[in-house]
Design an enzyme around this catalytic site. Structure first.
Site, short mmCIF file in Angstrom:
data_model
loop_
_atom_site.label_atom_id
_atom_site.label_comp_id
_atom_site.label_asym_id
_atom_site.label_seq_id
_atom_site.Cartn_x
_atom_site.Cartn_y
_atom_site.Cartn_z
N GLU A 181 85.99 30.01 14.34
CA GLU A 181 86.86 29.31 15.29
C GLU A 181 86.89 30.01 16.64
O GLU A 181 87.37 31.16 16.73
CB GLU A 181 88.28 29.23 14.74
CG GLU A 181 89.27 28.57 15.69
CD GLU A 181 90.71 28.83 15.30
OE1 GLU A 181 91.06 29.98 14.99
OE2 GLU A 181 91.49 27.85 15.31
N ASP A 196 89.58 24.10 16.97
CA ASP A 196 91.01 24.12 17.30
C ASP A 196 91.13 23.55 18.72
O ASP A 196 90.75 24.21 19.70
CB ASP A 196 91.53 25.55 17.21
CG ASP A 196 93.04 25.61 17.38
OD1 ASP A 196 93.70 26.32 16.61
OD2 ASP A 196 93.56 24.93 18.30
N GLN A 228 92.05 21.73 14.00
CA GLN A 228 93.46 22.10 14.13
C GLN A 228 93.99 21.56 15.46
O GLN A 228 93.24 21.45 16.44
CB GLN A 228 93.65 23.62 14.06
CG GLN A 228 93.35 24.18 12.66
CD GLN A 228 93.40 25.67 12.60
OE1 GLN A 228 92.95 26.36 13.52
NE2 GLN A 228 93.95 26.22 11.51
N GLU A 245 98.80 23.09 13.46
CA GLU A 245 98.99 24.51 13.68
C GLU A 245 99.73 24.74 14.99
O GLU A 245 99.16 25.10 16.03
CB GLU A 245 97.63 25.23 13.72
CG GLU A 245 97.76 26.74 13.68
CD GLU A 245 96.42 27.45 13.82
OE1 GLU A 245 95.56 26.97 14.57
OE2 GLU A 245 96.26 28.50 13.18
O1 LIG Z 1 94.82 31.31 16.06
C1 LIG Z 1 94.41 30.28 15.52
O2 LIG Z 1 94.39 29.14 16.07
C2 LIG Z 1 93.88 30.31 14.15
O3 LIG Z 1 93.62 29.26 13.62
C3 LIG Z 1 93.61 31.65 13.46
O4 LIG Z 1 93.28 31.39 12.13
C4 LIG Z 1 94.73 32.63 13.47
O5 LIG Z 1 94.81 33.33 14.62
MG LIG Z 2 93.53 27.63 14.96
#
Ligand SMILES: O=C(O)C(=O)[C@H](O)CO
Ligand SMILES: [Mg+2]
Length: 267
Positions: free
Chosen positions: A143, A178, A206, A242
């Site tokens: 990520e 993300d 995410q 998240e």
């Molecule tokens: O920080 C994030 O967005 C995450 O998904 C990591 O797993 C944790 O720092």
């Molecule tokens: Mg993340």
């Protein structure tokens, strides 16, 4: 329809950790994710999942000494044995939780280390991890994380991550997209998400609002557009929620109502 996972490291912090599974299920979630399971026996977490009808979407491999500021081991020199032992431990938890995604964090690049050495460590460790995990049908996810939140983090760009995935060419080494980090680091989120899907390397998604990392119903991202794109392109994986709720977790779930199945939304 995307499958949403409640991130229990950020949501439901009104409850003790092991009580968050029940709270998430009560609001209609069918899956959860979190950072690190390691302070609990695998059986205790598996029991929480079973009792509340939840799937485990993803969790993270051991990150090194988190309290001391470490954010992963994969790029770090001299930490290969610890990295490998940590991944084996994560695979044990993945088996117990019937989870097929492990996020392997890259690490904070040491100031005195050569970029080439860090890249070599990173590629070697990820190639080993993907091979190790493949026997268990587990995906290793990487990520890109923005460097405002995580100064010095080794993996910080989408193109960098795609190049790593292409170089290692393991079918179970995949991108953890993300959208919060992508928007902060580089923007162009819709195209970058589309690119990951059309290249066949998207392993997990995410979401959070930008810039405050609250519910994704406010700020710079059009979450309905991103979720619509996932549907349009047939993404069948999970979408991790998240973010840090502005107020209570349940009170902030309204943005999910149009995206939960009929009768699923209880928030
Ligand atoms: O920080 C994030 O967005 C995450 O998904 C990591 O797993 C944790 O720092
Ligand atoms: Mg993340």
């Amino acid at each position: 329809m995307p499958r949403f996972a409640a991130n229990l490291s950020m949501l439901y912090t009104e409850h003790a950790f092991l009580d968050r599974f029940k709270a998430a299920a009560a609001d209609g979630f069918k899956a959860v994710e979190f950072l690190f399971p390691y302070e609990y026996p695998p059986a205790a977490l598996a029991d929480c999942l079973l009792r509340h009808g939840l799937s485990q979407a993803l969790f993270n491999a051991p990150p090194g000494d988190w309290a001391a500021g470490e954010r992963g081991l994969a790029c770090l020199p001299g930490r290969q044995a610890e990295f490998r032992a940590g991944l084996d431990r994560a695979l044990d938890y993945a088996a117990a939780l019937n989870c097929s995604r492990i996020h392997v964090m890259a690490g904070i690049q040491p100031e005195d280390a050569s970029p080439n050495a860090l890249q070599t460590n990173y590629l070697d460790n990820l190639a080993w991890a993907a091979e190790r995990a493949r026997a268990q049908a587990v995906d290793i996810c990487i990520e890109p994380i923005n460097r405002r939140d995580m100064p010095g983090y080794f993996l910080c760009g989408q193109a960098q991550a795609l190049k790593v995935i292409e170089t290692i060419a393991a079918p179970n080494l995949r991108l953890q997209f993300d959208a919060y980090h992508c928007q902060i680091s580089e923007g162009d989120v819709t195209n970058k998400l589309r690119q990951a899907i059309t290249r066949g390397v998207l392993g997990h998604v995410q979401l959070a609002g930008v810039p405050d990392r609250h519910e994704p119903d406010q700020g710079e991202l059009r979450v309905d557009g991103l979720l619509g794109l996932l549907d349009e392109l047939g993404y069948s994986g999970f979408v991790g929620c998240e973010y840090r709720p502005r107020a209570g977790t349940r009170e902030g779930l309204g943005w999910l109502k149009p995206w939960f199945g009929a009768g699923q939304f209880k928030g």
